[in-house]
Every structure is written in structure tokens, then in C-alpha cells.
Scaffold this active site. Structure first.
Site, PDB file in Angstrom:
ATOM      1  N   GLU A  94      -3.351 -14.972   1.616  1.00 48.40           N
ATOM      2  CA  GLU A  94      -3.981 -14.077   2.761  1.00 48.40           C
ATOM      3  C   GLU A  94      -5.534 -14.326   2.817  1.00 48.40           C
ATOM      4  O   GLU A  94      -5.875 -14.332   3.740  1.00 48.40           O
ATOM      5  CB  GLU A  94      -3.576 -12.487   2.357  1.00 48.40           C
ATOM      6  CG  GLU A  94      -4.306 -11.748   3.429  1.00 48.40           C
ATOM      7  CD  GLU A  94      -4.013 -10.317   3.081  1.00 48.40           C
ATOM      8  OE1 GLU A  94      -3.299  -9.707   4.328  1.00 48.40           O
ATOM      9  OE2 GLU A  94      -4.308  -9.944   2.120  1.00 48.40           O
TER      10      GLU A  94
ATOM     11  N   SER B 298       0.804  -1.160   0.221  1.00 49.72           N
ATOM     12  CA  SER B 298       0.001   0.089   0.098  1.00 49.72           C
ATOM     13  C   SER B 298       0.806   1.267   0.126  1.00 49.72           C
ATOM     14  O   SER B 298       2.060   1.269   0.752  1.00 49.72           O
ATOM     15  CB  SER B 298      -0.964  -0.116   1.044  1.00 49.72           C
ATOM     16  OG  SER B 298      -1.868  -1.016   1.045  1.00 49.72           O
TER      17      SER B 298
END
Length: 376
Positions: free
Chosen positions: A244, A129
């Protein structure tokens, strides 16, 4: 969802329960910093010594190669024993970096990094991010330009968990700046001790600093640290995120059922009361989440967007469970405690790992077949 376990599964469950009973640390884990790192690495080293490290990794890479059914049994016993949260400093290494290296890494990368991860020697963080590229990951702007046999990296990452105590980072950068969006990205292994890296911890509502900003100023990374091919980072990153969203958070999802049962025992609500009804609803929702988790693990062929369903359900239910805990505690919740800390931490659940809004968009478009949302 009803699972039918074999006699061999029962033997496995008994072995897991016995080991956890004898091995789970008595002291709770620290929330952040070097103390959290030391605690997490010591626990992982203990798990490895007992043969319980990398339980979902293939056996040829040092793991146990457990079937989905055995994985469920392990995590049921893990949360039953109140073992340390799986979302500690070792989470990225065990559930992101390691599986990604197994799927996409070179022989040399696997040989060097996988044993260190499994035996509790290193911490990894994630560098995906950015301030302008969170949910829209493909718009990231951090660059890595090729100079000889190195990439020279400049830019910034944010919300990098455990970056302040990490040895390595799974770093997604733009190595072909002329390309747009998903093209021209590369997934690289970044040594966090490299010159030019600055880490600034971010304190959250709970007072913990397990998130950080990371700045890169002409950081040199060997081209041999590229995982997969140069400019093929989007494919590699999708591998990372698939781990994930499918198996990495199983322990967290099953732990909610334990938290609900502990809350019911604490509250002892009067039959027929509003609190009894509220806790019964939470128990049913936790059972529903548990069934969804099992289905996601066991369904073949897997559906790519299953993880978004589970992630959204977990995030919003976790917030409701922790809010109910505050209401049960009443004035005691004003005193700093683990329950208060967990309640404040839960606000991040609908942001981390893809916001609740993004998860709803994925469900709407990829599962329900609704039209794509147009940007404003």
C-alpha cells in the site's frame, strides 16, 4: 527527477496510450454501492481482456510483471487518459490482498483467489482498523479462537472500505489472546457471506458510503483460510502495508499533476496575480510529489519508510489542490458537482492509510532518528 526511457519503452507507451484512448469508459463511475461495484468490476474485466490487469503482479500469477519504469509509463498514460480512479472497489484486491497472497499465501489460496481477482470477478475489503486500534494497529482486540478446524471470530472492525459490496475480506485478528501487541495475530481470508457478519455503511462528508463498520458474532472461518502461519499475522500484515505504501497509490499520486493542470486551464489566472502564484506553487508541489513517487519506485535497496514521506506529501497536497478548486469555482462550488464531492472526500486523506500525525512520527523516528514520542 529525470528518467531516460528506451525505444522499447516508447513503444510500450504508445501501445498503452492507444488502448486507453479506445477503452476508457465515457461515463463517470458511481461513488458507492452496487453500482460502483458493477462499474469497477466491468472496468477491471475490460483491462484484463486487453492484457492490462495486474500490471505489477509477477507473470507466473497472471500479471504483466512490469518493471518500475514501465509501471511509471502505464500510470502516466492512465491518468493522462482520465481513466477511472485506481481507488475504486477493486483497489484492495489488486493492491493488498493479491500481492499478499502472492508473497505469503499457500498454493491452494493462490490458485483459487488470484484468477478471480485479476479477471474482475470479486471485490475484497480490508478488516484491520478497530474503534480502539486504528493508527495503533497492534492493539486490536477482535478474536479468533481455534475450535477444531475453524476459527470462531468475535469483535468489530471499522473504516472497512467497500465492505458493503465485498465478497472477501483481508481480516487481521487476535488468535492467541494471551499474547500482547504484535504477537498472537493472524491474517485470514474472511468470506463476507458467512453467517454472523453484519455490515453497517458509514456516510462521509461527501454523502458516499464506501466505508463501513463490520461486526462478527461467532463467525466461523476455516483454518485453511489463514495466510502464512497461525499467530504470524503481524509479519503478513506488514507485507500488505508495504504494498500500500510503495506501489498501490502511484496512480493517485500522478493524477494530482493532471488535476493541477486541469485547474490552471479552468482558472486562466492573470499573470502576476495571487491565484497565478498559488497555482504555480501547486504545480511545483505536484512535480515534487511526482519525483518522490518515481524515487520510491526506483530506489534500490528500498527504504522502508519512503512510503510515509510520499503518503504525507500526497495527502496534504491533495487537500490544497481541492481547496484551490473550490476557490476557483467560487459560488459554483455550492452546487453539487464532482469537484465539490472530491473536495469533501479529500478531508479523509490525512486520516486514511495512517494519519498525518502518525506519518510524521514515522518520518521523525525512522528517517531522522529522533527520539520516540512518549505516550501521554
Amino acid at each position: 527527477m529525470q528518467l531516460n526511457f528506451t525505444v522499447e519503452d516508447d513503444v510500450f507507451r504508445a501501445a498503452a496510450r492507444e488502448w486507453l484512448l479506445a477503452s476508457v469508459p465515457a461515463a463517470p463511475p458511481p461513488h458507492d454501492g452496487p453500482a460502483a461495484r458493477a462499474y469497477a468490476l466491468a472496468w477491471l474485466a475490460r483491462c484484463h481482456a486487453g492484457g492490462w490487469s495486474g500490471i505489477s503482479w509477477p507473470s507466473e500469477y497472471g500479471g504483466r510483471g512490469l518493471s518500475p519504469e514501465r509501471l511509471i509509463i502505464w500510470y502516466e498514460e492512465y491518468v493522462r487518459a482520465r481513466a477511472p480512479s485506481v481507488l475504486d472497489c477493486t483497489f484492495v484486491a489488486l493492491n493488498h490482498a493479491g500481492p499478499t497472497l502472492i508473497a505469503c499465501g499457500s498454493t491452494e489460496q493462490k490458485a483459487f483467489h488470484l484468477p478471480k481477482i485479476l479477471t474482475g470477478q470479486v471485490i475484497w475489503c480490508q478488516g484491520f482498523s478497530e474503534p480502539g486500534a486504528g493508527s495503533d494497529l497492534a492493539s486490536l482486540a477482535t478474536t479468533g479462537l481455534v475450535e477444531g478446524d475453524h476459527l470462531v471470530v468475535n469483535g468489530q472492525k471499522i473504516w472497512s472500505s467497500f465492505a458493503d459490496v465485498a465478497d472477501y475480506q483481508e481480516l487481521l485478528i487476535r488468535t492467541a489472546p494471551g499474547f500482547r501487541r504484535h504477537q498472537g495475530l493472524s491474517w485470514v481470508i474472511c468470506d463476507m457471506r458467512s453467517p454472523g457478519i453484519t455490515v453497517r455503511p458509514i456516510e462521509n462528508l461527501a454523502g458516499a458510503t464506501h466505508f463501513a463498520e463490520v461486526f462478527y458474532d461467532n463467525v466461523r472461518i476455516p483454518l485453511s483460510n489463514v495466510v502464512g502461519d497461525l499467530h504470524d499475522g503481524w509479519r503478513v500484515a506488514m507485507n500488505t502495508l508495504s504494498f500500500e505504501r510503495k506501489t498501490a497509490a502511484v496512480g493517485l499520486q500522478l493524477d494530482l499533476s493532471v488535476k493541477v493542470e486541469d485547474l490552471i486551464a479552468l482558472a486562466m489566472p492573470a499573470p502576476g496575480s495571487a491565484m497565478a502564484e498559488r497555482l504555480a506553487t501547486l504545480r511545483a508541489e505536484a512535480a515534487s510529489l511526482r519525483a518522490m513517487t518515481y524515487r520510491t519506485l526506483l530506489r534500490e535497496p528500498a527504504t522502508a519508510s519512503d512510503g510515509s514521506l510520499v503518503r504525507l506529501c500526497f495527502a496534504e497536497l491533495a487537500q490544497r489542490v481541492h481547496r484551490a478548486t473550490m476557490d476557483v469555482l467560487g459560488a459554483e462550488a455550492l452546487i453539487a458537482s464532482q469537484a465539490t464531492h472530491d473536495y469533501l472526500e479529500s478531508y479523509s486523506e490525512t486520516i486514511a492509510g495512517g494519519t498525518a500525525e502518525i506519518q510524521r512520527n514515522i518520518i521523525a523516528e525512522r528517517i531522522l532518528g529522533l527520539p520516540r514520542v512518549k505516550a501521554a
